[in-house]
Design a protein around this motif. Sequence first.
Motif, PDB file in Angstrom:
ATOM      1  N   LYS A  32       0.673  -1.297  -0.079  1.00 53.59           N
ATOM      2  CA  LYS A  32      -0.037  -0.090  -0.075  1.00 53.59           C
ATOM      3  C   LYS A  32       0.955   1.445   0.060  1.00 53.59           C
ATOM      4  N   HIS A  33       1.805   1.300   0.828  1.00 52.84           N
ATOM      5  CA  HIS A  33       2.844   2.477   0.769  1.00 52.84           C
ATOM      6  C   HIS A  33       3.536   2.751  -0.464  1.00 52.84           C
ATOM      7  N   ARG A  34       3.932   1.745  -1.308  1.00 51.73           N
ATOM      8  CA  ARG A  34       4.486   1.822  -2.300  1.00 51.73           C
ATOM      9  C   ARG A  34       3.323   2.221  -3.538  1.00 51.73           C
ATOM     10  N   LEU A  35       2.560   1.812  -3.337  1.00 48.74           N
ATOM     11  CA  LEU A  35       1.280   2.280  -4.563  1.00 48.74           C
ATOM     12  C   LEU A  35       0.889   3.881  -4.174  1.00 48.74           C
ATOM     13  N   ALA A  36       1.010   4.046  -2.618  1.00 53.36           N
ATOM     14  CA  ALA A  36       0.533   5.328  -2.533  1.00 53.36           C
ATOM     15  C   ALA A  36       1.599   6.438  -3.020  1.00 53.36           C
ATOM     16  N   ASP A  37       2.911   5.983  -2.966  1.00 57.96           N
ATOM     17  CA  ASP A  37       4.062   6.966  -3.270  1.00 57.96           C
ATOM     18  C   ASP A  37       3.780   7.023  -4.750  1.00 57.96           C
ATOM     19  N   LEU A  38       3.604   6.094  -5.504  1.00 56.69           N
ATOM     20  CA  LEU A  38       3.439   6.048  -6.885  1.00 56.69           C
ATOM     21  C   LEU A  38       2.328   6.889  -7.294  1.00 56.69           C
ATOM     22  N   TYR A  39       1.185   6.763  -6.514  1.00 58.01           N
ATOM     23  CA  TYR A  39      -0.140   7.751  -6.948  1.00 58.01           C
ATOM     24  C   TYR A  39       0.314   9.159  -6.845  1.00 58.01           C
ATOM     25  N   VAL A  40       1.190   9.451  -5.650  1.00 56.12           N
ATOM     26  CA  VAL A  40       1.424  10.908  -5.501  1.00 56.12           C
ATOM     27  C   VAL A  40       2.322  11.533  -6.850  1.00 56.12           C
ATOM     28  N   GLN A  41       3.341  10.547  -7.130  1.00 55.62           N
ATOM     29  CA  GLN A  41       4.204  11.002  -8.161  1.00 55.62           C
ATOM     30  C   GLN A  41       3.621  11.111  -9.432  1.00 55.62           C
ATOM     31  N   VAL A  42       2.563  10.212  -9.754  1.00 52.89           N
ATOM     32  CA  VAL A  42       1.843  10.357 -11.055  1.00 52.89           C
ATOM     33  C   VAL A  42       1.022  11.641 -11.083  1.00 52.89           C
ATOM     34  N   GLN A  43       0.379  11.964  -9.867  1.00 55.64           N
ATOM     35  CA  GLN A  43      -0.400  13.036  -9.871  1.00 55.64           C
ATOM     36  C   GLN A  43       0.298  14.363 -10.020  1.00 55.64           C
ATOM     37  N   ALA A  44       1.413  14.454  -9.296  1.00 49.19           N
ATOM     38  CA  ALA A  44       2.274  15.570  -9.336  1.00 49.19           C
ATOM     39  C   ALA A  44       2.597  15.872 -10.969  1.00 49.19           C
ATOM     40  N   ALA A  45       2.946  14.686 -11.548  1.00 51.77           N
ATOM     41  CA  ALA A  45       3.694  14.709 -12.859  1.00 51.77           C
ATOM     42  C   ALA A  45       2.355  15.275 -13.812  1.00 51.77           C
ATOM     43  N   ARG A  46       1.208  14.697 -13.631  1.00 51.61           N
ATOM     44  CA  ARG A  46       0.035  15.140 -14.376  1.00 51.61           C
ATOM     45  C   ARG A  46      -0.263  16.412 -14.127  1.00 51.61           C
ATOM     46  N   SER A  47      -0.110  17.195 -12.755  1.00 47.38           N
ATOM     47  CA  SER A  47      -0.537  18.633 -12.773  1.00 47.38           C
ATOM     48  C   SER A  47       0.565  19.236 -13.422  1.00 47.38           C
ATOM     49  N   ALA A  48       2.010  19.007 -13.573  1.00 49.21           N
ATOM     50  CA  ALA A  48       3.109  19.670 -14.130  1.00 49.21           C
ATOM     51  C   ALA A  48       2.448  19.508 -15.607  1.00 49.21           C
ATOM     52  N   ALA A  49       1.959  18.480 -16.196  1.00 54.31           N
ATOM     53  CA  ALA A  49       1.924  18.331 -17.628  1.00 54.31           C
ATOM     54  C   ALA A  49       0.666  19.277 -18.001  1.00 54.31           C
ATOM     55  N   TYR A  50      -0.343  19.534 -17.187  1.00 54.84           N
ATOM     56  CA  TYR A  50      -1.512  19.973 -17.585  1.00 54.84           C
ATOM     57  C   TYR A  50      -1.145  21.675 -17.521  1.00 54.84           C
ATOM     58  N   TYR A  51      -0.306  22.053 -16.522  1.00 57.63           N
ATOM     59  CA  TYR A  51       0.290  23.408 -16.238  1.00 57.63           C
ATOM     60  C   TYR A  51       1.092  23.888 -17.641  1.00 57.63           C
ATOM     61  N   ALA A  52       1.851  22.805 -18.174  1.00 55.96           N
ATOM     62  CA  ALA A  52       2.617  23.132 -19.222  1.00 55.96           C
ATOM     63  C   ALA A  52       1.881  23.284 -20.493  1.00 55.96           C
ATOM     64  N   ALA A  53       0.856  22.605 -20.507  1.00 53.11           N
ATOM     65  CA  ALA A  53      -0.125  22.722 -21.792  1.00 53.11           C
ATOM     66  C   ALA A  53      -0.770  24.151 -21.893  1.00 53.11           C
ATOM     67  N   TRP A  54      -0.859  24.567 -20.578  1.00 48.18           N
ATOM     68  CA  TRP A  54      -1.399  26.034 -20.413  1.00 48.18           C
ATOM     69  C   TRP A  54      -0.161  27.242 -20.772  1.00 48.18           C
ATOM     70  N   ASP A  55       1.048  26.727 -20.402  1.00 46.84           N
ATOM     71  CA  ASP A  55       2.105  27.771 -20.396  1.00 46.84           C
ATOM     72  C   ASP A  55       3.403  26.707 -21.003  1.00 46.84           C
ATOM     73  N   PRO A  56       3.400  26.614 -22.206  1.00 43.10           N
ATOM     74  CA  PRO A  56       4.523  25.739 -22.613  1.00 43.10           C
ATOM     75  C   PRO A  56       5.858  26.148 -22.264  1.00 43.10           C
ATOM     76  N   GLU A  57       6.222  27.209 -21.759  1.00 46.06           N
ATOM     77  CA  GLU A  57       7.388  27.530 -21.497  1.00 46.06           C
ATOM     78  C   GLU A  57       7.853  26.444 -20.235  1.00 46.06           C
ATOM     79  N   GLN A  58       6.879  25.947 -19.534  1.00 39.02           N
ATOM     80  CA  GLN A  58       7.241  24.901 -18.561  1.00 39.02           C
ATOM     81  C   GLN A  58       7.458  23.516 -19.061  1.00 39.02           C
ATOM     82  N   GLY A  59       7.357  23.348 -20.195  1.00 36.15           N
ATOM     83  CA  GLY A  59       7.384  22.023 -20.853  1.00 36.15           C
ATOM     84  C   GLY A  59       8.591  21.129 -20.484  1.00 36.15           C
ATOM     85  N   PRO A  60       9.747  21.558 -20.490  1.00 35.50           N
ATOM     86  CA  PRO A  60      10.945  20.922 -20.053  1.00 35.50           C
ATOM     87  C   PRO A  60      10.867  20.290 -18.720  1.00 35.50           C
ATOM     88  N   LEU A  61      10.263  21.240 -17.901  1.00 35.45           N
ATOM     89  CA  LEU A  61      10.199  20.791 -16.442  1.00 35.45           C
ATOM     90  C   LEU A  61       9.266  19.688 -16.130  1.00 35.45           C
TER      91      LEU A  61
END
Length: 409
Positions: free
Chosen positions: A299-328
């Motif tokens: 459960k702990h391993r899966l929870a860590d993965l979920y947080v990491q994936v959701q953080a990456a999704r938030s970063a990707a959506y933000y970059a879609a709004w502001d492509p300057e953030q695409g590389p990060l």
Amino acid sequence: MDAAFTAEQDEMRRTLREILGKRCGPDEVKTAARTDAGHDPELWQQLSRQLGLPGLAIAEEYGGVGCTPADLALACEETGRVLLPSPLLATAALAAPLIGALGTAAQRAALLPALAAGELTAALAVPGPALATALALTGENTPGDWAGGGRAGGVQARAGADGWRLYGEVAQVLDGHSAGLLLVAAHAGGFARARTLLFLVRGDAPGLVRDRQATLDETRPQGRIQLRDVQAELLGESEGHDTGEAGPLPALAATGLLAATVLAAEAVGAAGQALARTVDHVRRREQFGRPIGSFQAVKHRLADLYVQVQAARSAAYYAAWDPEQGPLALAQALEALRTTSGEAIQLHGGIGFTWEHDAHLYFKRAAADELLFGPVHRLRAHAARRAGLFAAAGPATSDPSATPQKAAV
């Protein structure tokens, strides 16, 4: 900033997921990737006609849909979920923006409608190991440093009475073995005044020899291109290139931001699906009389993965709004995909690298994308230098490997 998706975007996502769900199971993906083209042409035409996928970011005046980069990123999140082998990345995220930015009015009118309709596919011919630098993702794309140096290697261009002629070889070109149009980065002007220009080469041009290369990730087909006295057309106007202007380099850097945004969304889709399949597996797989997903350590391993994936999704959506953030965002997404796919193999009991299971496909996609567009620490280091985070630490350097201890910003 309004992060909510529109009704049209939600409908596109639903329709695309429905089509891919029917046509892109693991067996279908493997079969399509192993064809000569490296993808399913029938499915590509369906996605082009029904959703206008290759024309999402192309202006309506050229037959495209005229959407924003966010729509293309949203579509690529869905294609990433199933690891769809298709010319979408090479055509819509790399070639089409360069033609739109640099092409003459005649070139845009002749090429963009065919690209938007899916009738023509295109590829950017830059040596694979240098692609991230050419797009200014991991370093500055200064003339000559990434395209062969001007004196030898890469592709050389010579102007003659009948136009431009190209000589040389480029390997690891995404969809380079099958694309109907090639955008070739070549050196012109001789060594003393060498400059990098982009040229248009038709896939059936005399003297062009192509073959498909074996790759780590078969869903990302790559080709080797040999140009043996091939006639080519300069992309854009010829005037001004002899005056020391930057030429196509700024357009390549701008295209890199879009490509990074699209790739980040695609990697997030793949990571999310790898995690979902892993959660489903640990719910069904039993050990000691109970599902392994009920153990706290799992459960702990899966929870860590979920947080990491959701953080990456938030970063990707933000970059879609502001492509300057695409590389990060790309760095965050590639790291999430690499970690999630690796844990998926472990939590599946180490069976990921057998032909009977598809978990290995996600791990290979993570490794291959990082080789082409990363690695993660270089993406972050270059973004940090551009933002001036290291300005107080001393003079900036163009070599990301020179400051490995600062790459984890």
